[in-house]
Write a protein that holds these residues in place. Structure first.
Motif, short mmCIF file in Angstrom:
data_model
loop_
_atom_site.label_atom_id
_atom_site.label_comp_id
_atom_site.label_asym_id
_atom_site.label_seq_id
_atom_site.Cartn_x
_atom_site.Cartn_y
_atom_site.Cartn_z
N GLU A 139 0.83 -1.09 -0.09
CA GLU A 139 0.11 -0.02 0.03
C GLU A 139 0.80 1.32 -0.05
N PHE A 199 -9.08 1.75 -2.24
CA PHE A 199 -8.65 1.84 -3.65
C PHE A 199 -7.49 0.68 -4.08
N TYR A 217 -4.59 9.30 -9.98
CA TYR A 217 -3.39 8.52 -10.13
C TYR A 217 -3.73 7.29 -10.55
N TRP A 264 -4.32 2.03 -2.14
CA TRP A 264 -4.32 3.10 -1.40
C TRP A 264 -5.81 3.26 -0.55
N PHE A 266 -5.83 4.54 -9.58
CA PHE A 266 -6.36 3.77 -8.57
C PHE A 266 -7.86 3.52 -8.68
N ALA A 275 -6.48 9.67 -5.37
CA ALA A 275 -6.41 8.11 -5.92
C ALA A 275 -7.07 7.91 -7.27
N CYS A 289 -7.92 5.63 2.41
CA CYS A 289 -7.95 7.04 3.23
C CYS A 289 -9.32 7.13 3.66
N SER A 294 -8.17 13.47 -1.05
CA SER A 294 -7.20 12.07 -1.07
C SER A 294 -8.01 11.14 -2.19
N ARG A 295 -9.28 11.14 -2.04
CA ARG A 295 -10.18 10.22 -3.07
C ARG A 295 -10.11 10.53 -4.40
N GLN A 347 4.18 10.02 -7.43
CA GLN A 347 3.49 9.03 -7.23
C GLN A 347 3.89 8.33 -8.49
#
Length: 210
Positions: free
Chosen positions: A118, A196, A172, A156, A174, A169, A158, A165-166, A138
């Motif tokens: 993770e 994620f 990026y 990932w 996820f 993710a 959170c 953060s969501r 990342q």
């Protein structure tokens, strides 16, 4: 009466997962991941002063973290020293060529036998947020996880209330797999955790998007 042979034959018809390479993944090492905009390197006590300058006064950063905010540079430096010495989470500093260390990312919940890990405990100072280096960090870490260490699943997690953060993710690459309700207690408060993941089979397409 059913004999043992017939039970084995019946059992062999049940669906099973695909065969995979069962060789374990590697654990992270003190590498330097060099990018176009900066680098990711093993967190060390020497990064503490730069990091403190970058995060001082920005207490909002620590809202969804299990640690912080910190009373001053001494407490922060002690925390950095502790983080640098731990093998899991394995912490890296995100280093800007001009500003020095302005962020922390970790590889954690390491399960080499299952080839699962993770990315977490992410601390991005304002100077790193929404920058090319923030995204590149990342990318560099994901490439290291899949292409060098040999993991097949990259997670990932959170706080479900942490919208920033969501969004990150998803940005990026996820995929949201669900929300674990009442998953943790953090700083005396309930935390539902948004979960994620990215798979090694998905990495080539995600890499191209980066």
């Amino acid at each position: 009466m059913v004999d043992a042979a017939s039970m084995i034959d019946a059992g062999s018809a049940l669906p099973v997962g695909d065969s995979v390479d069962a060789a374990p993944a590697r654990r992270p090492e003190p590498v330097i991941l060099q990018g176009r905009f900066g680098r990711v390197e093993k967190l060390a006590t020497r990064h503490a002063s730069d990091l403190w300058r970058a995060v001082e006064g920005h207490d909002r950063i620590w809202t969804y973290m299990s640690s912080g905010p910190f009373a001053g540079p001494e407490a922060f430096s002690s925390w950095i020293a502790e983080r640098a010495a731990i093998e899991d989470p394995y912490s890296f500093a995100v280093v800007d060529p001009a500003l020095g260390a302005i962020g922390i990312v970790t590889l954690m919940a390491l399960r080499p036998a299952m080839r699962v890990c993770e990315v977490g405990h992410i601390v991005y100072a304002p100077a790193l947020q929404r920058t090319p280096l923030g995204t590149e960090a990342q990318y560099l870490l994901a490439r290291y996880v899949f292409e060098t260490l040999g993991y097949r699943r990259y997670e990932w997690k959170c706080d479900a209330l942490n919208e920033a953060s969501r969004r990150a993710a998803l940005r990026y690459g996820f995929s949201l797999e669900g929300v674990f309700r009442q998953h943790m207690i953090v700083k005396g408060r309930n935390r539902d955790t948004a979960w994620f993941a990215m798979l090694d089979s998905e990495w080539p397409a995600r890499k191209a998007r980066f």
